[in-house]
Design an enzyme around this catalytic site. Sequence first.
Site, PDB file in Angstrom:
ATOM      1  N   LYS A  76      -1.042 -18.507  12.602  1.00 39.42           N
ATOM      2  CA  LYS A  76      -0.007 -18.020  10.624  1.00 39.42           C
ATOM      3  C   LYS A  76       0.937 -19.146  11.036  1.00 39.42           C
ATOM      4  CE  LYS A  76      -0.654 -13.163  10.872  1.00 39.42           C
ATOM      5  NZ  LYS A  76      -0.621 -12.685   9.413  1.00 39.42           N
TER       6      LYS A  76
ATOM      7  N   ARG B  24     -10.375  -6.053   9.461  1.00 36.12           N
ATOM      8  CA  ARG B  24     -11.080  -5.957   8.842  1.00 36.12           C
ATOM      9  C   ARG B  24     -12.643  -5.882   9.623  1.00 36.12           C
ATOM     10  NH1 ARG B  24      -9.975  -9.368   3.837  1.00 36.12           N
ATOM     11  NH2 ARG B  24      -8.046  -9.915   4.327  1.00 36.12           N
TER      12      ARG B  24
HETATM   13  N1  BES Z   1      -2.316  -8.301  10.407  1.00 36.03           N
HETATM   14  C1  BES Z   1      -2.148  -9.131   9.065  1.00 36.03           C
HETATM   15  C2  BES Z   1      -1.556  -8.246   7.905  1.00 36.03           C
HETATM   16  C3  BES Z   1       0.078  -8.143   7.822  1.00 36.03           C
HETATM   17  C4  BES Z   1       1.095  -8.361   7.095  1.00 36.03           C
HETATM   18  C5  BES Z   1       0.373  -7.234   8.164  1.00 36.03           C
HETATM   19  C6  BES Z   1       1.971  -8.292   7.309  1.00 36.03           C
HETATM   20  C7  BES Z   1       1.801  -7.009   8.455  1.00 36.03           C
HETATM   21  C8  BES Z   1       2.254  -7.866   7.549  1.00 36.03           C
HETATM   22  C9  BES Z   1      -3.406  -9.090   8.767  1.00 36.03           C
HETATM   23  O1  BES Z   1      -4.555  -9.463   9.450  1.00 36.03           O
HETATM   24  C10 BES Z   1      -3.539 -10.691   8.113  1.00 36.03           C
HETATM   25  O2  BES Z   1      -3.383 -11.535   8.544  1.00 36.03           O
HETATM   26  N2  BES Z   1      -4.285 -10.189   6.663  1.00 36.03           N
HETATM   27  C11 BES Z   1      -3.988 -11.876   5.510  1.00 36.03           C
HETATM   28  C12 BES Z   1      -5.904 -11.605   5.418  1.00 36.03           C
HETATM   29  C13 BES Z   1      -5.530 -12.663   4.458  1.00 36.03           C
HETATM   30  C14 BES Z   1      -6.202 -14.124   5.494  1.00 36.03           C
HETATM   31  C15 BES Z   1      -7.425 -13.102   3.779  1.00 36.03           C
HETATM   32  C16 BES Z   1      -3.232 -11.675   4.913  1.00 36.03           C
HETATM   33  O3  BES Z   1      -2.924 -10.636   4.489  1.00 36.03           O
HETATM   34  O4  BES Z   1      -2.994 -12.736   4.328  1.00 36.03           O
HETATM   35 ZN    ZN Z   2      -4.445 -11.505  10.187  1.00 37.63          ZN
END
Ligand code: BES
Ligand code: ZN
Length: 483
Positions: free
Chosen positions: A258, A332
């Site tokens: 990230k 997931r």
């Molecule tokens: N934990 C994150 C989602 C999240 C984002 C929670 C902001 C709380 C606040 C999740 O694991 C994630 O990173 N999801 C990605 C998925 C994508 C790579 C398809 C996302 O939402 O960007």
């Molecule tokens: Zn994530």
Amino acid sequence: MNLSIEYTNEITPNNNNIVIFVSNLSQLKNIDFLPNLNNYIKDKEFLIKLNSNKYVLISNIQIKKKITNIFIVLLKFKPNNSIEIGALLNKKFNQLKENKCIFIFSKILLNNKKIVSDLIFGFSLHSYTFNKYIKSQSNKRFKLFLYNLKEFKDLKYNLNLLKSINFTKDLISEPANIINPITYSEKCIELKKIGLKVKILNKEQLEKIGMRSILGVAQGSIIEPRVVIFEWNLKKKVKPTVLVGKGVTFDSGGISLKPAGGMEDMITDMSGSAVVVGSMINAALNKSSKSLLGVIGLVENMPDGNAQRPGDIVKSLSGKTIEVLNTDAEGRLVLADLLTYIQNKYKPQHIIDFATLTGAIMIALGVHRAGLFSNNNNLSKKLELSGEISGEKLWRMPLSSEYDNEINSLRADMKNIGSTRYGGAIQAAQFIQRFIKNDTSWAHIDIAGVSWSHKGGNNSFSKLHSPGATAFGVRLIDQFLKG
Ligand code: BES
Ligand code: ZN
Ligand code: ZN
């Protein structure tokens, strides 16, 4: 928790703050429940103000030489937002320097136990702040005295619910160097003392069972994963309600790292699991008659040399293979194996999973409602209604084969991200649904937008909670189970 509650039969100016709750049906003149208070009050001006039609009236009078403040809170005969009024009052009290307060209820109000309990509940709910690491504040406790209030049932129930919510908030607020899969699971074991059955699966056991989807996520961290299973009141002939939670104690994104800005928010990526733990605690403390099972998957998503790579293919417990195209879509992968495990082992009445699963749900719904996905209209309706009543509101999102097709892979049974980034929250839900057997009633609740309320109050939960964790889901499930 910064608040302690005591019962008392004494009113003295030493209580610092006296809050008198009256209904607009009562008159202060003939309030006979204040034996010695009248002697203290010099300025009787407020008697006039009492007749105003204002919903909540807070007046502030200095009595004698002490720095006691008297607040009169005038309530409509039957307010439907007593919890909010209590929380609002706490917000006001946070601005005062005195740290003691006594609540006195008029007789008419005392007859309505729900209103009294909800006012105290709201006040206590809002008093939670996570300040244990701030030295100057750690000793500042607020003492709430309840006058002539024998512990009644509704209040006891609410205070147990409060304990459960605050436990959830603590878990969510703790940084990832304190709460990791191991320390988290140790905290869970302690919950045996309140009557929950708690079982922990360690890494070796997960390997033996074949939860390779979870193990793949955990691979990039030096801290081993854990799966924790809670049981409450399970009976042979009753199908339990099963709660499942995503417990990523820190989500760096893994090799699909990230961006730095805001990454610290990912200490809250175990919120779903904390909601499950809080709900189990609530069931145990309030001796729920329902059969409940809670399952949480605890992992840390990190990018070390052994980490899972984009392009890896893992075989999940269900036997289905997953092409991991983005290691940041890890939630997931955790849920997939948990869902298979519980369907193999128990016969759920329904499964409700909680997860901070996607940023996309925040794009879709903002920060005021959680996303609800389900294969069952009945279950959905019940959950939506529980959301409206508890104020932890849901919005149902679609599921269908068009979205499902977006996670088809050429190299495996499915991939862990969609072909486009549009509708990302739905693609994630479709992914999870692939691990739900046809006849299992299931709901998935994406709480990414609602599990945290930021300073300045950017979501509706700031009415009830101080900035920080909201524990969204605990009150929803409480209401759902109360039905
Ligand atoms: N934990 C994150 C989602 C999240 C984002 C929670 C902001 C709380 C606040 C999740 O694991 C994630 O990173 N999801 C990605 C998925 C994508 C790579 C398809 C996302 O939402 O960007
Ligand atoms: Zn994530
Ligand atoms: Zn995540």
